[in-house]
Design a protein around this motif. Sequence first.
Motif, PDB file in Angstrom:
ATOM      1  N   VAL A 151       0.853  -1.187   0.000  1.00  0.00           N
ATOM      2  CA  VAL A 151       0.000   0.000   0.000  1.00  0.00           C
ATOM      3  C   VAL A 151       0.892   1.241   0.000  1.00  0.00           C
ATOM      4  O   VAL A 151       2.098   1.148   0.230  1.00  0.00           O
ATOM      5  N   ARG A 152       0.289   2.398  -0.239  1.00  0.00           N
ATOM      6  CA  ARG A 152       1.037   3.645  -0.205  1.00  0.00           C
ATOM      7  C   ARG A 152       1.334   4.019   1.254  1.00  0.00           C
ATOM      8  O   ARG A 152       0.510   3.757   2.142  1.00  0.00           O
ATOM      9  N   PRO A 153       2.468   4.665   1.500  1.00  0.00           N
ATOM     10  CA  PRO A 153       2.775   5.106   2.867  1.00  0.00           C
ATOM     11  C   PRO A 153       1.677   5.986   3.464  1.00  0.00           C
ATOM     12  O   PRO A 153       1.395   5.899   4.660  1.00  0.00           O
ATOM     13  N   SER A 154       1.028   6.808   2.651  1.00  0.00           N
ATOM     14  CA  SER A 154      -0.047   7.662   3.175  1.00  0.00           C
ATOM     15  C   SER A 154      -1.224   6.816   3.666  1.00  0.00           C
ATOM     16  O   SER A 154      -1.839   7.133   4.694  1.00  0.00           O
ATOM     17  N   SER A 155      -1.527   5.737   2.963  1.00  0.00           N
ATOM     18  CA  SER A 155      -2.600   4.833   3.398  1.00  0.00           C
ATOM     19  C   SER A 155      -2.216   4.131   4.701  1.00  0.00           C
ATOM     20  O   SER A 155      -3.038   3.985   5.611  1.00  0.00           O
ATOM     21  N   ALA A 156      -0.964   3.704   4.783  1.00  0.00           N
ATOM     22  CA  ALA A 156      -0.486   3.040   5.992  1.00  0.00           C
ATOM     23  C   ALA A 156      -0.543   4.010   7.175  1.00  0.00           C
ATOM     24  O   ALA A 156      -0.962   3.624   8.278  1.00  0.00           O
ATOM     25  N   SER A 157      -0.158   5.253   6.953  1.00  0.00           N
ATOM     26  CA  SER A 157      -0.202   6.248   8.034  1.00  0.00           C
ATOM     27  C   SER A 157      -1.615   6.438   8.557  1.00  0.00           C
ATOM     28  O   SER A 157      -1.839   6.460   9.775  1.00  0.00           O
ATOM     29  N   LYS A 158      -2.582   6.556   7.662  1.00  0.00           N
ATOM     30  CA  LYS A 158      -3.970   6.732   8.079  1.00  0.00           C
ATOM     31  C   LYS A 158      -4.435   5.567   8.947  1.00  0.00           C
ATOM     32  O   LYS A 158      -5.065   5.753   9.981  1.00  0.00           O
ATOM     33  N   MET A 159      -4.112   4.354   8.514  1.00  0.00           N
ATOM     34  CA  MET A 159      -4.555   3.183   9.258  1.00  0.00           C
ATOM     35  C   MET A 159      -3.857   3.108  10.618  1.00  0.00           C
ATOM     36  O   MET A 159      -4.490   2.773  11.624  1.00  0.00           O
ATOM     37  N   VAL A 160      -2.583   3.448  10.657  1.00  0.00           N
ATOM     38  CA  VAL A 160      -1.853   3.402  11.924  1.00  0.00           C
ATOM     39  C   VAL A 160      -2.419   4.436  12.901  1.00  0.00           C
ATOM     40  O   VAL A 160      -2.516   4.175  14.102  1.00  0.00           O
TER      41      VAL A 160
END
Length: 147
Positions: A49-58
């Motif tokens: 996934v994109r880092p921005s997507s990972a950040s949102k989920m985290v």
Amino acid sequence: MEFYTQKGYQLRNQQPITGAMEDYLEMICRQAKNEGYVRINFLAGLLNVRPSSASKMVYHLRDLELVEFEKYGLIRPTEEGARLGSYLLYRHDVLHRFFRLLNGAPEELEQVEQVEHFVSEETVRNLERLADWMERTGYEAPVRKGE
């Protein structure tokens, strides 16, 4: 007996964590077992996934108090996150083992990833007992994948 759509069952059971959140927490805990932490870019790469997507989920996981995370920092499971993550890893391993035995295939990752969010803890524990029995008795899949 009442039937629902998959979304209906989810709403009915009001689970606080979604399947996607489980995927992230499982991967965070898998990595934390080895390294003690994980970084956003590495987590994003592991989950494709994109880092921005990972950040949102985290951030969602942090709001649920399942991980500790500061922007550009290290991600670590909290005590509660580690407890839940330990179960998620166990569930994944049991299902992976069971499907490999059942289908006579060395790899069943995709099927496990698709199924694991919909199986109760009771079913996972019963599948573990069944997999143990399959191994003890020398069970062989009647039809092997690709045949």
